[in-house]
Design an enzyme around this catalytic site. Structure first.
Site, short mmCIF file in Angstrom:
data_model
loop_
_atom_site.label_atom_id
_atom_site.label_comp_id
_atom_site.label_asym_id
_atom_site.label_seq_id
_atom_site.Cartn_x
_atom_site.Cartn_y
_atom_site.Cartn_z
CB ALA A 1 -0.95 0.00 1.19
CB ALA A 2 4.03 2.41 1.46
N PRO A 3 3.02 4.52 -0.85
CG PRO A 3 3.40 6.62 -1.80
CD PRO A 3 3.51 5.15 -2.09
N GLY A 4 0.33 5.06 -0.41
CA GLY A 4 -1.10 5.20 -0.16
C GLY A 4 -1.92 5.72 -1.33
CE LYS B 1 -1.98 2.28 -8.34
NZ LYS B 1 -0.63 2.75 -8.01
CG ASP C 1 0.02 -0.52 -7.12
OD1 ASP C 1 0.08 -0.77 -8.34
OD2 ASP C 1 0.43 0.55 -6.62
CB CYS D 1 4.04 1.25 -12.55
SG CYS D 1 5.37 0.94 -11.41
N1 SAM Z 1 0.13 1.03 -3.93
C1 SAM Z 1 1.11 2.06 -3.69
C2 SAM Z 1 0.53 3.39 -4.08
O1 SAM Z 1 -0.34 3.46 -4.97
O2 SAM Z 1 0.92 4.41 -3.49
C3 SAM Z 1 2.40 1.79 -4.42
C4 SAM Z 1 2.95 0.41 -4.16
S1 SAM Z 1 4.48 0.07 -4.92
C5 SAM Z 1 4.07 -0.14 -6.57
C6 SAM Z 1 4.80 -1.54 -4.36
C7 SAM Z 1 5.00 -1.68 -2.88
O3 SAM Z 1 5.30 -3.06 -2.59
C8 SAM Z 1 6.14 -0.86 -2.33
O4 SAM Z 1 5.67 -0.02 -1.31
C9 SAM Z 1 7.12 -1.89 -1.78
O5 SAM Z 1 7.76 -1.49 -0.60
C10 SAM Z 1 6.23 -3.09 -1.53
N2 SAM Z 1 6.98 -4.36 -1.53
C11 SAM Z 1 8.28 -4.57 -1.83
N3 SAM Z 1 8.60 -5.87 -1.66
C12 SAM Z 1 7.49 -6.49 -1.24
C13 SAM Z 1 7.20 -7.83 -0.88
N4 SAM Z 1 8.12 -8.78 -0.93
N5 SAM Z 1 5.95 -8.11 -0.47
C14 SAM Z 1 5.01 -7.16 -0.43
N6 SAM Z 1 5.22 -5.86 -0.76
C15 SAM Z 1 6.45 -5.54 -1.16
#
Ligand code: SAM
Length: 426
Positions: free
Chosen positions: A114-117, A119, A181, A234
């Site tokens: 979810a970070a940084p939020g 979606k 995401d 993305c």
């Molecule tokens: N959904 C967020 C938004 O819209 O602001 C962006 C998410 S970003 C594309 C993918 C996220 O997956 C990152 O925050 C990352 O830290 C996290 N991530 C990295 N490795 C991961 C793992 N093994 N399992 C789950 N999440 C992971």
């Protein structure tokens, strides 16, 4: 400079106008913001000139140039969020799913990465009151900004966790809607972020695809029969996109849902696959690259009680934030929490409040003591900018002590460093 190997992959992808794609990858990315629908609906209230609508999202607006967002107190009031326009598609997708009766009237939602939020806040915009949202981010250094952004967005029925996705895979299948995401090779980010271009290599694509399948397996396990999963990346390659959707359908029996969005939105359909999906390509849509597919877990179950699932989650995951705090401890006393003033359920009329001018509002956000007009009474006062609550102060007359969370404070710094820090927070 885009790597030769990446460009060859794109040439071989098929289904797109390659020359137009390469030209678009050299263009400057759009700047866009999303309004918080529970706080305001008129984009001109934010104070930027000539906002232009994002056609697929009624809360989204392009700006003609990039302001220093940090210096707009309404960002900190959670009135808007800076976000790439393509990502705003989550809002109309969730609306469409609700309209088609594919979600219960008050769903239990999990945003697994979810970070940084971005979606999460889009889904909150689309979801009805009564919905409950669990936002998870495994990376400890990224979960803080997620919790901050969600408190500012102000929807109180939230839980922020920081656990590996396997913890959710081990819960009883109970979520009505899960968003993945996923971490990805970031090909769609290359024109916005040079680092994404430098890091790219074919092996990264392979590693990401494997990781995405692990995360998706956990998401599918946590989804109740009849529940919906939104999968997005993305990136442009088929391994991380269509092939993962085919894998979900073939291995887990998930049923892809065709969203039938208007043609004039310019969204390209799936490439070389029979299964429906959406591709935002920079030469065809005004935004960065994004792939989205929506699938449904076969079967039907009644939604489980939210309370039971949330209790399970609290036992098995690392909870960072459990709703929006109303009070904080100060010595032996409980005093109003500034976060509570940002909640969309904050009863503003129960408190004294004071409107601040821009300089004083920025001083407040820098965590300085401020002075309120002499007609404001002593005690706890909500400070507002253009009518939007920013937080609390304790007015002692000669000055007002600042109760803004110190970890959220903004800094008086150069234009360049403000821009870098903003980029890191998005
Ligand atoms: N959904 C967020 C938004 O819209 O602001 C962006 C998410 S970003 C594309 C993918 C996220 O997956 C990152 O925050 C990352 O830290 C996290 N991530 C990295 N490795 C991961 C793992 N093994 N399992 C789950 N999440 C992971």
């Amino acid at each position: 400079m885009l790597k030769e190997e990446f460009l060859n992959e794109m040439k071989n992808l098929g289904g797109i106008d390659y020359e137009a794609f390469v030209r678009a990858m050299q263009e400057t990315p759009e700047i866009s913001i999303k309004l918080n629908r529970r706080k305001l609906t008129d984009p001109t209230d934010i104070g930027y000139d000539d906002p232009e609508p994002v056609i697929w999202c009624r809360s989204g607006h392009y700006l003609s140039s990039r302001p220093i967002f940090t210096l707009n107190p309404l960002l900190h009031a959670g009135a808007f969020y800076v976000q790439d326009a393509s990502s705003m598609i989550y809002e109309p997708i969730v609306e469409e799913l609700s309209n088609r009766g594919l979600l219960p009237s008050a769903p239990l939602v999990l945003d697994l990465c979810a970070a940084p939020g971005g979606k999460t806040t889009s889904m909150i915009n689309a979801l009805p009151d009564g919905s409950f949202i669990v936002a998870n981010e495994v990376m400890p250094q990224r979960v803080k900004i997620l919790a901050e952004n969600l408190q500012k967005w102000g929807y109180p029925d939230i839980l922020v966790t920081s656990s590996p996705t396997s913890k959710f895979g081990a819960l009883p299948a109970s979520f009505d809607l899960i968003a993945v995401d996923a971490p990805c090779s970031g090909e769609g980010m290359m024109r916005k972020d040079e680092e994404a271009g430098r890091q790219w290599c074919p092996n990264l694509v392979k590693q990401c695809s494997t990781l995405q399948r692990q995360i998706l397996s956990d998401a599918i396990a946590a989804l109740r029969p009849g529940g919906i999963l939104i999968y997005s990346t993305c990136t442009f390659n088929r391994q991380e996109d269509e092939e993962n959707v085919e894998w979900m359908a073939d291995t887990h029996g998930l049923e892809p849902i065709d969203l039938e969005l208007p043609m004039e939105w310019g969204i390209i359909k799936q490439i070389n696959s029979d299964l429906p999906a959406l591709r935002f390509m920079p030469h065809a849509t005004r935004g960065e690259g994004l792939f989205v597919a929506v699938v449904r877990k076969p079967g039907v179950t009644e939604s489980r009680s939210h309370a039971k699932t949330i209790a399970d989650i609290k036992k098995k995951t690392r909870v960072i934030l459990d709703g929006i705090p109303k009070t904080i401890a100060k010595g032996k006393m409980e005093i109003p929490a500034s976060q509570w003033a940002l909640s969309t359920r904050f009863p503003i009329d129960d408190y004294q409040s004071a409107e601040l001018d821009l300089d004083t509002a920025l001083g407040y956000l820098r965590h300085e003591a401020i002075t309120l007009p002499s007609n404001v009474g002593k005690g706890f006062v909500v400070v507002k900018y253009k009518g939007f609550p920013l937080g609390f102060v304790k007015n002692i007359g000669s000055r007002a002590n600042n109760l803004y969370p110190s970890e959220w404070r903004i800094y008086n710094s150069s234009l360049r460093s403000q821009q870098v820090s903003e980029k890191n927070r998005q």
